[in-house]
Write an enzyme that holds these catalytic residues in place. Structure first.
Site, PDB file in Angstrom:
ATOM      1  N   THR A 226     -10.360  21.278  31.705  1.00 37.02           N
ATOM      2  CA  THR A 226      -9.633  20.034  31.512  1.00 37.02           C
ATOM      3  C   THR A 226     -10.154  19.359  30.259  1.00 37.02           C
ATOM      4  OG1 THR A 226      -9.437  19.736  33.916  1.00 37.02           O
ATOM      5  CG2 THR A 226      -9.103  17.792  32.549  1.00 37.02           C
ATOM      6  N   VAL A 255      -2.617  20.981  43.322  1.00 37.03           N
ATOM      7  CA  VAL A 255      -2.951  19.903  42.397  1.00 37.03           C
ATOM      8  C   VAL A 255      -4.467  19.772  42.366  1.00 37.03           C
ATOM      9  CG1 VAL A 255      -2.794  17.428  41.931  1.00 37.03           C
ATOM     10  CG2 VAL A 255      -0.794  18.664  42.791  1.00 37.03           C
ATOM     11  N   GLY A 256      -5.039  19.825  41.191  1.00 33.13           N
ATOM     12  CA  GLY A 256      -6.478  19.688  41.058  1.00 33.13           C
ATOM     13  C   GLY A 256      -6.896  18.252  40.854  1.00 33.13           C
ATOM     14  N   THR A 277     -15.040  17.755  34.373  1.00 35.21           N
ATOM     15  CA  THR A 277     -14.353  19.040  34.292  1.00 35.21           C
ATOM     16  C   THR A 277     -15.058  20.024  35.212  1.00 35.21           C
ATOM     17  OG1 THR A 277     -13.639  20.807  32.784  1.00 35.21           O
ATOM     18  CG2 THR A 277     -15.757  19.777  32.315  1.00 35.21           C
ATOM     19  N   ASP A 279     -14.715  22.623  38.866  1.00 32.54           N
ATOM     20  CA  ASP A 279     -14.033  23.012  40.096  1.00 32.54           C
ATOM     21  C   ASP A 279     -13.430  21.776  40.748  1.00 32.54           C
ATOM     22  OD1 ASP A 279     -13.216  23.924  42.560  1.00 32.54           O
ATOM     23  OD2 ASP A 279     -15.012  25.105  42.951  1.00 32.54           O
TER      24      ASP A 279
END
Length: 360
Positions: A226, A255-256, A277, A279
């Site tokens: 990200t 959706v993360g 940024t 997991d």
């Protein structure tokens, strides 16, 4: 002043001079001209940082500068994990998650699992500016974005993403994000394994931890990433923004943490900002960036706040990979990470160009 023989006009001039000097000293102490604008971003996304800093230095607001910076990363397809053309899901499709947050008003705009629209961060800004909502998702987010003037529909796949997906299919769709399932064939469809679930409900010990033992195999610098960016503009206002095309080979609809305020990024202009940024499925359970900003509110320095937030996650999920940067309203910044080496980029008025900081 009487003892120096000054008349009333001289006293007025002296008083005015003292006021001017006092104002100048106060201005220098505040440091607005020397500290700002300031840009901090995850990873060595130097072109994106320079784009954001140039915008802020030319008088753009913090929000608009963040959008400029994240848009640059979307256009450049940073690391193949931001913007179109990367991180295919199980169906081979690329979708976009993005978010922007204004640290003055605390407004948030976000889109998630958005199809057919390449400008994720601009879509998020449209949600913030033109709706009373915080988050729009899926094809409805796409329709909204097109109705507000963004180009589309556009195929977000690329030759690279399709090739990556085909190789994954040839490898029997491994690795993937399923658990406690039985596939009809190597690539699904999948059905829940009732026997395994029953066993997990009756066994004690370390059973609940098995689901995360191998998560580090899924996440790395080039499988999920990200851009998370913070900008302090010339007025000291702060905004954050994020953009990502999510985890590679994710289950469609996933959706993360990218569009989740408090997880991938958070800001309060009275305190500072945070970007994250890694997991996202794990990190979003802890809202680490909200934790960082609140820790700074209580007096922690950015370095300690970032380290504390990462440690909270690592105690529960020792195999997770992730990282955080923290920056307070005075421009002091620091990072913390777990499971990988982290780099973030900074640009300030004292620098001739953006520089990269390393954290182990």
């Amino acid at each position: 002043m009487e003892r120096f023989g000054l008349d009333s006009k001289d006293r007025l001039r002296a008083s005015a001079l003292l006021l001017i000097l006092l104002f100048q000293v106060t201005e220098r102490v505040a440091g607005a001209s020397s500290l700002y604008p300031l840009v901090v971003s995850t990873w060595p996304f130097l072109e994106a940082v320079e784009r954001a800093w140039s915008a802020a230095n030319n008088g753009y607001s913090a929000v608009d500068s963040v959008v400029e910076g994240c848009s640059a990363c979307e256009e450049l397809r940073c690391d193949g994990t931001v913007g179109p053309g990367g991180s295919p899901d199980e169906n081979g499709e690329t979708t976009i998650d993005a978010m922007v947050m204004d640290g003055v008003t605390m407004e948030v705009g976000a889109v998630a699992a958005m199809r057919y629209i390449k400008d994720g961060i601009k879509a998020a800004r449209l949600v913030m500016r033109h709706t009373g909502h915080t988050l729009l998702v899926g094809e409805k987010a796409s329709a909204f974005s097109i109705s507000m003037g963004l180009p589309g529909p556009t195929d977000l796949s690329s030759p690279e993403s399709i090739e990556k997906w085909n190789k994954w299919k040839e490898n029997n769709c491994q690795p993937n994000f399923w658990k406690n399932v039985v596939p009809a064939n190597s690539c699904g469809p999948y059905h829940s394994n009732g026997l395994l679930l029953a066993a997990e409900t009756t066994c004690l010990g370390d059973g609940p931890r098995r689901a995360v033992e191998l998560r580090s195999n899924h996440f790395g610098l080039h499988s999920h990433d990200t851009i998370s960016m913070a900008v302090i503009d010339k007025f000291g206002h702060i905004a954050v923004g994020t953009s990502t095309n999510g985890a590679t080979f994710k289950i469609p609809g996933r959706v993360g943490d990218g569009p989740i305020a408090g997880s991938s990024a958070y800001v309060d202009s009275d305190i500072g900002a945070c970007g994250a940024t890694g997991d996202g499925d794990i990190m979003m359970r802890f809202l680490p960036c909200y934790q960082v900003v609140e820790s700074m509110r209580l007096g922690m320095m950015p370095k300690d706040a970032a380290k504390d937030a990462i440690s909270r996650i690592a105690r529960k999920f020792p195999d997770f990979v992730g990282a955080i940067f923290a920056v307070n309203k005075n421009g002091t910044h620091a990072g913390a990470c777990h499971g990988w080496t982290f780099q973030y980029s900074v640009r300030s008025p004292e620098m001739h160009s953006a520089k990269v900081w390393f954290w182990l």
